[in-house]
Write an enzyme that holds these catalytic residues in place. Sequence first.
Site, short mmCIF file in Angstrom:
data_model
loop_
_atom_site.label_atom_id
_atom_site.label_comp_id
_atom_site.label_asym_id
_atom_site.label_seq_id
_atom_site.Cartn_x
_atom_site.Cartn_y
_atom_site.Cartn_z
N HIS A 33 17.18 8.91 -5.46
CA HIS A 33 17.30 8.22 -4.18
C HIS A 33 18.59 7.40 -4.10
O HIS A 33 18.84 6.74 -3.12
CB HIS A 33 16.10 7.32 -3.93
CG HIS A 33 14.83 8.08 -3.74
ND1 HIS A 33 14.45 8.59 -2.53
CD2 HIS A 33 13.87 8.45 -4.63
CE1 HIS A 33 13.31 9.24 -2.68
NE2 HIS A 33 12.94 9.16 -3.93
N CYS A 41 32.59 7.25 -2.26
CA CYS A 41 33.60 7.66 -1.30
C CYS A 41 33.01 8.73 -0.38
O CYS A 41 32.40 9.69 -0.85
CB CYS A 41 34.81 8.23 -2.04
SG CYS A 41 36.08 8.90 -0.96
N CYS A 69 38.53 6.68 -4.29
CA CYS A 69 38.41 7.16 -2.91
C CYS A 69 39.76 7.35 -2.24
O CYS A 69 40.63 6.48 -2.30
CB CYS A 69 37.56 6.17 -2.12
SG CYS A 69 37.00 6.80 -0.54
N GLY A 106 3.27 4.58 -10.40
CA GLY A 106 3.40 4.01 -9.06
C GLY A 106 3.36 5.07 -7.98
O GLY A 106 2.76 6.13 -8.14
N SER A 108 5.48 7.14 -6.87
CA SER A 108 6.43 8.24 -6.98
C SER A 108 5.90 9.59 -6.51
O SER A 108 6.63 10.35 -5.90
CB SER A 108 6.95 8.36 -8.40
OG SER A 108 7.66 7.21 -8.74
#
Length: 169
Positions: A33, A41, A69, A106, A108
Site C-alpha cells: 500500500h 517522483c 526526480c 488484523g 489484512s
Amino acid sequence: MTAARARAHVVTRSIDGPHPAVGSPADRVHEPHGTITRARCMRRRRPAPMDDTLRAVRAGAAEPAGPACATGVLRPDMVPFGAPDGDVYGRAADAVRAADFLSVVGTSPRVEPAAAVCATAVDRGAASAIVDTEAASYDDFASDVPRGDVEPVVPRVVAAPEAGGPPVG
C-alpha cells in the site's frame, strides 16, 4: 532465533513505517500500500526519503526534485486501495510463495492488495494462521484461525511448531 524467524518477511498494510522502526530488516518488509516515509517522483517513479523532501520544501524549494526526480513533481509513495505497486507486490508475493508458514494479523485479509497474499499462500499450500477479532474470507483456507486481540494471540501463533517456533504448552 530459529532459522524460520531469521527468514521471516513482513507484508504489511501499514503506511507509516512501524516495522522498520522496531527493527525488522528493511529488505524483508513489503508495503504493497506504499508508505508515507518516502516521496516518489511522478515521472521516474524513483523514491526519495520523505524527510529530505519536506526539509527542502520548508527551506523554500518550489520543486524539491533532487537526484531522484527529473520533474520536481513528487508525491507521497502511497498506493490507492485496489491498485498495488507492481514491484512491491511482486516481491511480497515472491516472499509468500517461498514461505512454509503465513501469519496474517488484523484486518489484512479484508483489504486488497494485501489480502491477495492469502491467495498466494493458499495456492502454494503453505500453512497459515489468520489472527483477527472477526471472520475473513480466507478463514476456511487457514490452518488456524485464533480469534481475539492480536497482542496476546500473536506470540502464541509465532511460537507454534508450524511457524518454526517451540511447541506451545
